[in-house]
Design an enzyme around this catalytic site. Structure first.
Site, PDB file in Angstrom:
ATOM      1  N   TYR A  10      -4.505  -8.599   3.733  1.00  0.00           N
ATOM      2  CA  TYR A  10      -4.493  -7.329   2.696  1.00  0.00           C
ATOM      3  C   TYR A  10      -4.463  -6.029   3.568  1.00  0.00           C
ATOM      4  O   TYR A  10      -3.794  -4.979   2.865  1.00  0.00           O
ATOM      5  CB  TYR A  10      -5.357  -7.483   1.837  1.00  0.00           C
ATOM      6  CG  TYR A  10      -5.292  -6.624   0.594  1.00  0.00           C
ATOM      7  CD1 TYR A  10      -4.224  -6.850  -0.207  1.00  0.00           C
ATOM      8  CD2 TYR A  10      -6.366  -5.763   0.101  1.00  0.00           C
ATOM      9  CE1 TYR A  10      -4.020  -6.088  -1.471  1.00  0.00           C
ATOM     10  CE2 TYR A  10      -5.858  -4.903  -0.955  1.00  0.00           C
ATOM     11  CZ  TYR A  10      -4.905  -5.189  -1.739  1.00  0.00           C
ATOM     12  OH  TYR A  10      -4.603  -4.439  -2.980  1.00  0.00           O
ATOM     13  N   LYS A  15      -7.192   0.534  -1.737  1.00  0.00           N
ATOM     14  CA  LYS A  15      -7.756   0.222  -3.146  1.00  0.00           C
ATOM     15  C   LYS A  15      -9.324   0.667  -3.214  1.00  0.00           C
ATOM     16  O   LYS A  15      -9.728   0.903  -4.331  1.00  0.00           O
ATOM     17  CB  LYS A  15      -7.602  -1.153  -3.173  1.00  0.00           C
ATOM     18  CG  LYS A  15      -6.247  -1.603  -3.597  1.00  0.00           C
ATOM     19  CD  LYS A  15      -5.660  -0.982  -4.880  1.00  0.00           C
ATOM     20  CE  LYS A  15      -4.174  -1.659  -4.892  1.00  0.00           C
ATOM     21  NZ  LYS A  15      -3.418  -0.968  -6.277  1.00  0.00           N
TER      22      LYS A  15
END
Length: 261
Positions: A162, A169
């Protein structure tokens, strides 16, 4: 106790802007479908002319009233979009922010190695654009409203591959909390929706994402993967009057995977 006769998730007469439909399989499409089913009037954006061919079948099937191009990297385009909202509707009741981007070379490498330019672009498109939308939506939500963005649990724990999107995020989730505190006195609620892994075009940019999907389905407490309809059901509820006392949340819709270490 007398139960209400109207449905709990009732968006009839509400006006909503959906930002981030890429195709029929995108999270934003699932949310738009749920909004439409609850009776909302909708507008949606598409990234550019090339993307419009993928977005139009979705918007037409859902009866979305109008669409407009939006690339938040283009100066003035976001402001023009909200001017159109005001001209067409005179106000706005809810908004979904479901866009994210990082340059491939920065996304697929280590966070340690990411470039300043790539990091800044990822933050601008994926996080700061939500702040810009909140600022533009605020005067259009004179009777209150709901702002929602889409996050992922890679924000709070390390998820292999990720990479750069994890810190981005995390910033988005923190932004949602601060916006909720600042806009709450005006009746504007703010949420970050955190789906489990879903096979979308955006996710295809992550290395070995198929493996992540398989593990999520196999390991989650309910032994199933989530889909865009699950996310849409939550998004519609949060936009409805039934959720009028809920704000500032990061809500997982991940088949319970968030409770696992």
């Amino acid at each position: 106790m007398t139960l209400p006769l109207s449905p709990v998730v009732d968006l009839r007469g509400k006006r909503g802007l959906v930002v981030g439909i890429a195709n029929a399989h995108s999270i934003a499409a699932g949310c738009a479908a749920a909004y439409a089913q609850a009776g909302a009037r909708l507008a949606a954006t598409y990234l550019n002319d090339k993307a419009r061919d993928w977005v139009t079948p979705v918007t037409e099937s859902l009866g979305i009233e109008w669409t407009a191009p939006l690339d938040v990297r283009e100066p003035g385009q976001l402001e023009e979009l909200f001017e159109t909202v005001e001209q067409r509707w005179g106000g706005l009741d809810f908004l979904l922010h479901a866009i994210a981007y990082a340059p491939r070379e920065d996304l697929q490498g280590r966070v340690t190695d990411c470039s300043a330019q790539g990091f800044a672009m990822a933050m601008d498109v994926s996080c700061h654009s939500f702040i810009r939308m909140a600022k533009l939506a605020e005067p259009l939500m004179s009777e209150g409203g709901c702002l929602a963005c889409v996050t992922f649990y890679g924000s709070e724990r390390v998820v292999e591959h990720y990479n750069l999107m994890g810190p981005v995020k995390a910033a988005l989730e923190s932004t949602a909390r601060y916006l909720a505190a600042e806009l709450g006195p005006k009746g504007i609620r703010v949420h970050a929706i955190s789906p489990g892994p879903i096979a979308t075009r955006a996710a295809s940019g992550l290395e070995r994402f198929d493996e992540l999907l398989e593990r999520a389905a196999a390991q989650s407490p309910v032994r199933e993967a989530v889909d865009i309809a699950d996310v849409g059901a939550l998004a519609a509820f949060l936009a409805s009057p039934a959720a009028r006392r809920i704000t500032g949340t990061v809500i997982p819709v991940d088949a319970g995977e968030h409770i696992l270490g």
